[in-house]
Design a protein around this motif. Structure first.
Motif, PDB file in Angstrom:
ATOM      1  N   LEU A 273     -10.975   3.205   2.258  1.00 53.48           N
ATOM      2  CA  LEU A 273      -9.651   3.559   2.763  1.00 53.48           C
ATOM      3  C   LEU A 273      -9.476   5.060   2.587  1.00 53.48           C
ATOM      4  N   GLY A 274      -9.723   5.820   3.654  1.00 57.30           N
ATOM      5  CA  GLY A 274      -9.657   7.270   3.584  1.00 57.30           C
ATOM      6  C   GLY A 274      -8.230   7.774   3.489  1.00 57.30           C
ATOM      7  N   PRO A 275      -8.053   9.055   3.128  1.00 58.81           N
ATOM      8  CA  PRO A 275      -6.700   9.617   2.975  1.00 58.81           C
ATOM      9  C   PRO A 275      -5.863   9.529   4.241  1.00 58.81           C
ATOM     10  N   TRP A 276      -6.490   9.742   5.410  1.00 59.32           N
ATOM     11  CA  TRP A 276      -5.707   9.730   6.656  1.00 59.32           C
ATOM     12  C   TRP A 276      -5.202   8.327   6.957  1.00 59.32           C
ATOM     13  N   ARG A 277      -6.031   7.308   6.696  1.00 62.62           N
ATOM     14  CA  ARG A 277      -5.601   5.938   6.962  1.00 62.62           C
ATOM     15  C   ARG A 277      -4.577   5.487   5.926  1.00 62.62           C
ATOM     16  N   ARG A 278      -4.755   5.920   4.681  1.00 66.21           N
ATOM     17  CA  ARG A 278      -3.759   5.608   3.656  1.00 66.21           C
ATOM     18  C   ARG A 278      -2.395   6.199   4.045  1.00 66.21           C
ATOM     19  N   ALA A 279      -2.411   7.439   4.538  1.00 69.96           N
ATOM     20  CA  ALA A 279      -1.170   8.077   4.961  1.00 69.96           C
ATOM     21  C   ALA A 279      -0.550   7.330   6.141  1.00 69.96           C
ATOM     22  N   ARG A 280      -1.397   6.870   7.060  1.00 67.99           N
ATOM     23  CA  ARG A 280      -0.890   6.127   8.215  1.00 67.99           C
ATOM     24  C   ARG A 280      -0.252   4.807   7.773  1.00 67.99           C
ATOM     25  N   LEU A 281      -0.875   4.137   6.813  1.00 62.10           N
ATOM     26  CA  LEU A 281      -0.290   2.904   6.299  1.00 62.10           C
ATOM     27  C   LEU A 281       1.053   3.186   5.634  1.00 62.10           C
ATOM     28  N   ALA A 282       1.109   4.245   4.841  1.00 64.95           N
ATOM     29  CA  ALA A 282       2.338   4.576   4.124  1.00 64.95           C
ATOM     30  C   ALA A 282       3.476   4.887   5.100  1.00 64.95           C
ATOM     31  N   GLU A 283       3.144   5.527   6.237  1.00 70.61           N
ATOM     32  CA  GLU A 283       4.169   5.875   7.214  1.00 70.61           C
ATOM     33  C   GLU A 283       4.811   4.640   7.839  1.00 70.61           C
ATOM     34  N   ARG A 284       4.082   3.540   7.878  1.00 62.69           N
ATOM     35  CA  ARG A 284       4.575   2.345   8.564  1.00 62.69           C
ATOM     36  C   ARG A 284       5.443   1.479   7.662  1.00 62.69           C
ATOM     37  N   GLY A 285       5.630   1.883   6.416  1.00 59.17           N
ATOM     38  CA  GLY A 285       6.537   1.159   5.539  1.00 59.17           C
ATOM     39  C   GLY A 285       5.815   0.363   4.473  1.00 59.17           C
ATOM     40  N   ARG A 286       6.549   0.015   3.447  1.00 62.31           N
ATOM     41  CA  ARG A 286       5.999  -0.730   2.318  1.00 62.31           C
ATOM     42  C   ARG A 286       5.626  -2.148   2.751  1.00 62.31           C
ATOM     43  N   PRO A 287       4.372  -2.584   2.523  1.00 60.05           N
ATOM     44  CA  PRO A 287       3.981  -3.938   2.931  1.00 60.05           C
ATOM     45  C   PRO A 287       4.681  -5.000   2.077  1.00 60.05           C
ATOM     46  N   HIS A 288       5.095  -6.074   2.729  1.00 61.65           N
ATOM     47  CA  HIS A 288       5.542  -7.226   1.960  1.00 61.65           C
ATOM     48  C   HIS A 288       4.342  -7.904   1.295  1.00 61.65           C
ATOM     49  N   LEU A 289       3.260  -8.034   2.066  1.00 63.53           N
ATOM     50  CA  LEU A 289       2.047  -8.684   1.572  1.00 63.53           C
ATOM     51  C   LEU A 289       0.843  -7.799   1.847  1.00 63.53           C
ATOM     52  N   ALA A 290      -0.136  -7.822   0.941  1.00 69.69           N
ATOM     53  CA  ALA A 290      -1.428  -7.175   1.169  1.00 69.69           C
ATOM     54  C   ALA A 290      -2.503  -8.245   1.059  1.00 69.69           C
ATOM     55  N   LEU A 291      -3.323  -8.354   2.083  1.00 75.05           N
ATOM     56  CA  LEU A 291      -4.443  -9.287   2.097  1.00 75.05           C
ATOM     57  C   LEU A 291      -5.697  -8.490   1.774  1.00 75.05           C
ATOM     58  N   VAL A 292      -6.304  -8.784   0.617  1.00 72.59           N
ATOM     59  CA  VAL A 292      -7.530  -8.104   0.197  1.00 72.59           C
ATOM     60  C   VAL A 292      -8.574  -9.173  -0.090  1.00 72.59           C
ATOM     61  N   HIS A 293      -9.824  -8.765  -0.231  1.00 70.94           N
ATOM     62  CA  HIS A 293     -10.841  -9.775  -0.525  1.00 70.94           C
ATOM     63  C   HIS A 293     -11.046  -9.966  -2.022  1.00 70.94           C
TER      64      HIS A 293
END
Length: 395
Positions: A273-293
């Motif tokens: 998860l690179g910095p640019w994608r992390r920033a993009r995720l953060a811009e879209r709002g706090r997740p209610h749920l995170a699905l990880v492996h």
């Protein structure tokens, strides 16, 4: 005949040896690819600890040399530490048992009848049949209170499956039974948590295995370590054929007239998860749920502000020893994150036993499909009463 003191010292030393072996498996070997060393350490824990206990009891009754005395004292200290850790783990599991409701959906067929089993493997599985439960599928219901959940998602039904591990060692009909069980729960949304196969040869059957899995708001998926170790692009293609949307370190929004439910699909650490994608995720709002492996990604999910994070990977340990818990599959965060519900900072974590297994051995650890029933935090959802749902302690 050893004295009572020698027997007590031997038992404590055996406890220490078992605790150390489980710790090595969970904190170190859990990151290895499948290997005979990894399996030997896991399955050899109790026999190895028993041998250590006998030798320790004999040494205690004699006049041990200085090095033997140091080794014996170290093992006994490790035994006390293991008992202390186990007490904390049992407390967490008692709390988790109050948060979840389990409905057995046991598949009655003989798991030793799987395609491609070698004669020796089939004979071993039949010998272990009285205690081995690799196809005794359970449905686990959790009521999951979330902050800022729009009223339109009150009682929302999410079915979550992870770690099918399609392989020759479990019957094909069992996988179809798991999908049918998931569909019987009438999901609004389906989440798939990765590790669809154990070996690359089975990738072409992923779509067939998942055939019929659907929900009004769709099927969201991520990939796991086995998917990345084999052919991640081919796994992605099979998921697309099955009608699933793959979240590659991305976020999905499920909309209702009064708001959205945000679900992040995190494939780190396998897909960084690179910095640019992390920033993009953060811009879209706090997740209610995170699905990880893997539970090892829980800190990342918590750093993104996820209210709840879902993981598989550990299979609940598959073989869970009394007092020591997970042995055959582990992770690095500690015993509280090997299965069930826990908390990491402000994030509720859930770890599933998974549907399949990379070897068909399950002791005190049934496979499971989850039904998550969403609710607004602090409110009782009348719709859940008929499901047997109940508030989670501490929420």
């Amino acid at each position: 005949m050893p004295t009572a003191a020698a027997l007590a010292a031997g038992a404590l030393a055996a406890t220490g040896a078992a605790g150390l072996l489980v710790r090595v498996q969970n904190r170190t070997l859990c990151h290895f690819r499948e290997s005979y060393l990894k399996k030997a350490v896991a399955l050899g824990t109790m026999p190895g600890a028993a041998v250590v206990g006998v030798l320790a009891a004999r040494a205690f009754d004699r006049d041990p040399g200085p090095w033997t005395a140091v080794a014996l004292a170290s093992l006994m200290a490790a035994g006390l530490a293991a008992l202390w850790s186990t007490a904390g783990q049992l407390r967490l599991e008692r709390l988790d048992a109050r948060r979840r409701q389990v409905s057995p959906r046991h598949w009655p067929a003989d798991h030793a009848a799987a395609e491609g089993l070698k004669p020796a493997e089939r004979a071993l599985l039949r010998a272990l049949r009285p205690v081995n439960r690799p196809t005794a599928l359970d449905v686990v219901r959790y009521r999951l209170p979330l902050d800022d959940l729009p009223a339109g998602f009150e009682g929302y039904r999410i079915v979550w499956l992870t770690d099918p591990h399609l392989h020759r060692t479990l019957p094909w009909a069992y996988y179809r039974h798991a999908v049918a069980t998931a569909m019987s729960l009438r999901p609004d949304l389906v989440l798939l948590g990765g590790d669809y196969i154990t070996r690359a040869a089975f990738i072409p059957r992923i779509a067939e295995m998942l055939d019929g899995l659907s929900a009004p708001d769709g099927v969201l998926a991520i990939r796991g370590n086995h998917d990345f170790w084999t052919d991640p692009a081919a796994v992605e293609a099979q998921l697309a054929l099955a009608g699933a949307r793959l979240l590659k370190n991305d976020l999905c929004e499920v909309r209702r007239p009064d708001g959205v439910l945000r679900i992040a699909g995190i494939e780190a650490p396998y897909l960084p998860l690179g910095p640019w994608r992390r920033a993009r995720l953060a811009e879209r709002g706090r997740p209610h749920l995170a699905l990880v492996h893997t539970p090892d990604a829980f800190p990342l999910a918590a750093s993104l502000g996820a209210q709840a994070a879902l993981a598989g990977h550990t299979h609940g340990g598959q073989v869970r020893l009394p007092f020591f818990g997970t042995t055959l599959s582990g992770q690095g965060l500690g015993p509280g994150f090997s299965r069930g519900s826990a908390r990491l900072g402000g994030t509720r974590t859930l770890v599933s036993h998974g549907v399949g297994a990379f070897v068909p051995l399950r002791f005190r650890c049934h496979p499971e499909v989850h039904l998550l029933l969403l609710a607004r935090r602090g409110q009782l959802a009348d719709r859940l009463a008929g499901e047997g749902g109940h508030p989670a302690d501490g929420d």
